[in-house]
Each structure stands twice: as C-alpha cells, then as structure tokens.
Write a protein that holds these residues in place. Structure first.
Motif, PDB file in Angstrom:
ATOM      1  N   GLN A   1       0.731  -1.012  -0.042  1.00  0.00           N
ATOM      2  CA  GLN A   1      -0.059  -0.067  -0.041  1.00  0.00           C
ATOM      3  C   GLN A   1       0.845   1.161  -0.027  1.00  0.00           C
ATOM      4  OE1 GLN A   1      -2.672  -0.392   3.346  1.00  0.00           O
ATOM      5  NE2 GLN A   1      -4.342  -1.462   1.863  1.00  0.00           N
ATOM      6  N   GLY A   2       0.980   2.013  -1.242  1.00  0.00           N
ATOM      7  CA  GLY A   2       1.742   3.094  -1.367  1.00  0.00           C
ATOM      8  C   GLY A   2       3.337   2.585  -0.906  1.00  0.00           C
ATOM      9  N   SER A   3       3.961   3.279  -0.209  1.00  0.00           N
ATOM     10  CA  SER A   3       5.340   3.025   0.184  1.00  0.00           C
ATOM     11  C   SER A   3       5.655   1.682   1.235  1.00  0.00           C
ATOM     12  CB  SER A   3       5.941   4.177   0.456  1.00  0.00           C
ATOM     13  OG  SER A   3       5.704   4.664   1.800  1.00  0.00           O
ATOM     14  N   ARG A   4       4.675   1.254   1.696  1.00  0.00           N
ATOM     15  CA  ARG A   4       4.484   0.307   2.640  1.00  0.00           C
ATOM     16  C   ARG A   4       4.568  -1.278   2.375  1.00  0.00           C
ATOM     17  NH1 ARG A   4       5.442   2.745   7.292  1.00  0.00           N
ATOM     18  NH2 ARG A   4       4.854   4.872   7.713  1.00  0.00           N
ATOM     19  N   VAL A   5       5.164  -2.177   2.705  1.00  0.00           N
ATOM     20  CA  VAL A   5       4.891  -3.501   2.216  1.00  0.00           C
ATOM     21  C   VAL A   5       4.835  -4.405   3.741  1.00  0.00           C
ATOM     22  CG1 VAL A   5       5.984  -5.568   1.574  1.00  0.00           C
ATOM     23  CG2 VAL A   5       6.763  -3.477   0.364  1.00  0.00           C
ATOM     24  N   VAL A   6       3.798  -5.238   3.900  1.00  0.00           N
ATOM     25  CA  VAL A   6       3.403  -5.985   4.826  1.00  0.00           C
ATOM     26  C   VAL A   6       3.212  -7.372   4.361  1.00  0.00           C
ATOM     27  CG1 VAL A   6       1.665  -6.391   6.755  1.00  0.00           C
ATOM     28  CG2 VAL A   6       2.186  -4.171   6.078  1.00  0.00           C
ATOM     29  N   ALA A   7       3.888  -8.356   5.105  1.00  0.00           N
ATOM     30  CA  ALA A   7       3.702  -9.642   4.559  1.00  0.00           C
ATOM     31  C   ALA A   7       3.356 -10.633   6.073  1.00  0.00           C
ATOM     32  CB  ALA A   7       4.855 -10.372   4.151  1.00  0.00           C
ATOM     33  N   HIS A   8       2.465 -11.403   5.855  1.00  0.00           N
ATOM     34  CA  HIS A   8       1.869 -12.195   7.062  1.00  0.00           C
ATOM     35  C   HIS A   8       2.312 -13.720   6.522  1.00  0.00           C
ATOM     36  CE1 HIS A   8      -0.608  -8.960   7.839  1.00  0.00           C
ATOM     37  NE2 HIS A   8      -0.402  -9.186   9.044  1.00  0.00           N
ATOM     38  N   CYS A   9       3.027 -14.389   7.318  1.00  0.00           N
ATOM     39  CA  CYS A   9       3.518 -15.812   6.999  1.00  0.00           C
ATOM     40  C   CYS A   9       2.865 -16.747   8.198  1.00  0.00           C
ATOM     41  CB  CYS A   9       5.081 -15.759   6.928  1.00  0.00           C
ATOM     42  SG  CYS A   9       5.677 -14.769   5.631  1.00  0.00           S
ATOM     43  N   HIS A  10       2.085 -17.701   7.664  1.00  0.00           N
ATOM     44  CA  HIS A  10       1.750 -18.751   8.573  1.00  0.00           C
ATOM     45  C   HIS A  10       2.121 -19.844   8.308  1.00  0.00           C
ATOM     46  CE1 HIS A  10      -1.100 -20.995  11.480  1.00  0.00           C
ATOM     47  NE2 HIS A  10      -1.383 -21.567  10.219  1.00  0.00           N
ATOM     48  N   ASN A  11       2.617 -20.627   9.206  1.00  0.00           N
ATOM     49  CA  ASN A  11       3.383 -22.029   9.064  1.00  0.00           C
ATOM     50  C   ASN A  11       2.331 -23.277   9.756  1.00  0.00           C
ATOM     51  OD1 ASN A  11       5.087 -24.022   8.842  1.00  0.00           O
ATOM     52  ND2 ASN A  11       6.456 -23.767  10.262  1.00  0.00           N
ATOM     53  N   PRO A  12       1.802 -24.003   8.811  1.00  0.00           N
ATOM     54  CA  PRO A  12       0.902 -25.077   9.482  1.00  0.00           C
ATOM     55  C   PRO A  12       1.591 -26.358   9.574  1.00  0.00           C
ATOM     56  CG  PRO A  12       0.435 -24.837   7.066  1.00  0.00           C
ATOM     57  CD  PRO A  12       1.478 -23.630   7.494  1.00  0.00           C
ATOM     58  N   TYR A  13       2.931 -26.400   9.217  1.00  0.00           N
ATOM     59  CA  TYR A  13       3.511 -27.599   9.282  1.00  0.00           C
ATOM     60  C   TYR A  13       4.336 -27.712  10.792  1.00  0.00           C
ATOM     61  CZ  TYR A  13       2.222 -27.430   4.528  1.00  0.00           C
ATOM     62  OH  TYR A  13       1.508 -27.324   3.263  1.00  0.00           O
ATOM     63  N   PRO A  14       4.773 -29.165  11.009  1.00  0.00           N
ATOM     64  CA  PRO A  14       5.366 -29.390  12.084  1.00  0.00           C
ATOM     65  C   PRO A  14       6.867 -29.011  11.986  1.00  0.00           C
ATOM     66  CG  PRO A  14       5.044 -31.369  10.730  1.00  0.00           C
ATOM     67  CD  PRO A  14       4.409 -30.206  10.082  1.00  0.00           C
ATOM     68  N   THR A  15       7.529 -28.519  11.016  1.00  0.00           N
ATOM     69  CA  THR A  15       8.826 -28.042  11.118  1.00  0.00           C
ATOM     70  C   THR A  15       8.893 -26.497  10.971  1.00  0.00           C
ATOM     71  OG1 THR A  15       8.915 -28.116   8.716  1.00  0.00           O
ATOM     72  CG2 THR A  15       9.730 -30.152  10.211  1.00  0.00           C
ATOM     73  N   ALA A  16       9.901 -25.885  11.447  1.00  0.00           N
ATOM     74  CA  ALA A  16      10.062 -24.494  11.440  1.00  0.00           C
ATOM     75  C   ALA A  16      10.493 -24.046  10.025  1.00  0.00           C
ATOM     76  CB  ALA A  16      11.071 -23.882  12.419  1.00  0.00           C
ATOM     77  N   ASP A  17      10.197 -22.846   9.648  1.00  0.00           N
ATOM     78  CA  ASP A  17      10.663 -22.255   8.417  1.00  0.00           C
ATOM     79  C   ASP A  17      11.158 -20.692   8.750  1.00  0.00           C
ATOM     80  OD1 ASP A  17      10.690 -21.573   5.633  1.00  0.00           O
ATOM     81  OD2 ASP A  17       8.716 -21.171   5.495  1.00  0.00           O
ATOM     82  N   ARG A  18      12.094 -20.459   7.795  1.00  0.00           N
ATOM     83  CA  ARG A  18      12.978 -19.119   8.188  1.00  0.00           C
ATOM     84  C   ARG A  18      12.413 -18.399   6.960  1.00  0.00           C
ATOM     85  NH1 ARG A  18      16.755 -17.743  11.895  1.00  0.00           N
ATOM     86  NH2 ARG A  18      18.443 -16.485  10.952  1.00  0.00           N
ATOM     87  N   VAL A  19      11.966 -17.180   7.128  1.00  0.00           N
ATOM     88  CA  VAL A  19      11.291 -16.516   6.080  1.00  0.00           C
ATOM     89  C   VAL A  19      12.138 -14.995   6.236  1.00  0.00           C
ATOM     90  CG1 VAL A  19       8.881 -17.423   6.142  1.00  0.00           C
ATOM     91  CG2 VAL A  19       9.092 -15.495   7.704  1.00  0.00           C
ATOM     92  N   GLN A  20      12.011 -14.307   5.029  1.00  0.00           N
ATOM     93  CA  GLN A  20      12.847 -13.081   4.915  1.00  0.00           C
ATOM     94  C   GLN A  20      11.914 -12.235   3.913  1.00  0.00           C
ATOM     95  OE1 GLN A  20      16.971 -13.380   4.013  1.00  0.00           O
ATOM     96  NE2 GLN A  20      17.280 -11.503   4.530  1.00  0.00           N
ATOM     97  N   LEU A  21      11.698 -11.076   4.245  1.00  0.00           N
ATOM     98  CA  LEU A  21      11.122 -10.093   3.089  1.00  0.00           C
ATOM     99  C   LEU A  21      12.031  -9.412   2.550  1.00  0.00           C
ATOM    100  CD1 LEU A  21       8.409  -8.562   2.378  1.00  0.00           C
ATOM    101  CD2 LEU A  21       8.636  -7.014   4.330  1.00  0.00           C
ATOM    102  N   HIS A  22      11.998  -9.186   1.173  1.00  0.00           N
ATOM    103  CA  HIS A  22      12.822  -8.500   0.340  1.00  0.00           C
ATOM    104  C   HIS A  22      11.813  -7.442  -0.519  1.00  0.00           C
ATOM    105  CE1 HIS A  22      15.950 -11.623   0.940  1.00  0.00           C
ATOM    106  NE2 HIS A  22      14.686 -12.411   0.669  1.00  0.00           N
ATOM    107  N   THR A  23      12.471  -6.236  -0.352  1.00  0.00           N
ATOM    108  CA  THR A  23      11.703  -5.116  -1.046  1.00  0.00           C
ATOM    109  C   THR A  23      12.596  -4.352  -2.043  1.00  0.00           C
ATOM    110  OG1 THR A  23      10.506  -4.764   1.061  1.00  0.00           O
ATOM    111  CG2 THR A  23      10.151  -3.006  -0.350  1.00  0.00           C
TER     112      THR A  23
END
Length: 125
Positions: free
Chosen positions: A57-79
């Motif tokens: 939205q305009g100059s802002r970025v938002v990411a919602h990440c949900h992990n339904p699995y039994p192992t961890a996930d490492r996420v990283q936002l790139h703009t």
C-alpha cells in the motif's frame, strides 16, 4: 464382421500398450517395470514451509506468514523500491515455528516496485 472384431481388438490392444495399461512381456526386471532396472520413484517429501501473503500500500509492504507444518521455516522479506535513489531492503530472517504466524514489514521512501518472501529452514531468529 469377424474381421472388424479382430481389427477392433488389435487396435484396442495397441492403444492400451501405448497408454501404458498393458506391459509387454520382458519388461519386468527385479520386480519393477522397466528393462533399465530403474528404481521406483522416491516418495514425495513432506510438505513444509510457511504460506506468505504480501500486500503493498503506497510505500509500505506487509507480509503475513503462517506455518501450518510441524517443522520451522525461516522467512525473509525483500523489498525493491521503484526509484533509483531509494534503497532496496532485505529484512532480517525470522523463524516461523509450527502453527505460528509472523508479520513482516518494510517500506520505501516512495513507491514499491516489488516485494517477495524467501524461505529456508532454521531455528534461530
């Protein structure tokens, strides 16, 4: 009439062999189909990784990440910012534990050209 039945049976048998429904003799090797001795396909890996939804939205970025699995996930936002003088950014990696949701944010001074989330495995934050 008999010729028609023979032709039909022959045609159906040929189509079945081409479609892989019938296996011609001689293609059995060590209990597996295929003369090359190829192993059966490996089972598909367990599904993993967070599902991320990114909005701009305009100059802002938002990411919602949900992990339904039994192992961890490492996420990283790139703009990537639209203006040449506006600095592109890579957010810090965040670990999303099983059953957890994280919110990642970033911004540009002006317009956002694109934004995406990368995934990896890990336990640090």
């Amino acid at each position: 009439m008999r010729r028609t039945h023979r032709r039909t049976r022959s045609l159906l048998a040929s189509c079945a062999v081409v479609a892989g429904l019938l296996v011609p003799a001689g293609l059995y090797a060590a209990g597996h189909v295929g003369a090359t001795g190829a192993a059966p396909p490996a089972p598909s890996p367990e599904p993993s990784g967070a599902e991320c939804r990114t909005s701009v939205q305009g100059s802002r970025v938002v990411a919602h990440c949900h992990n339904p699995y039994p192992t961890a996930d490492r996420v990283q936002l790139h703009t990537e910012c639209a203006r040449w003088w506006d600095v592109d950014a890579d957010g810090r990696p965040v670990t999303v534990g099983p059953g957890r949701t994280v919110r990642l944010t970033d911004r540009c001074w002006k317009e956002v050209a694109s934004a995406w989330v990368t995934h990896g495995t890990g336990t640090g934050s």
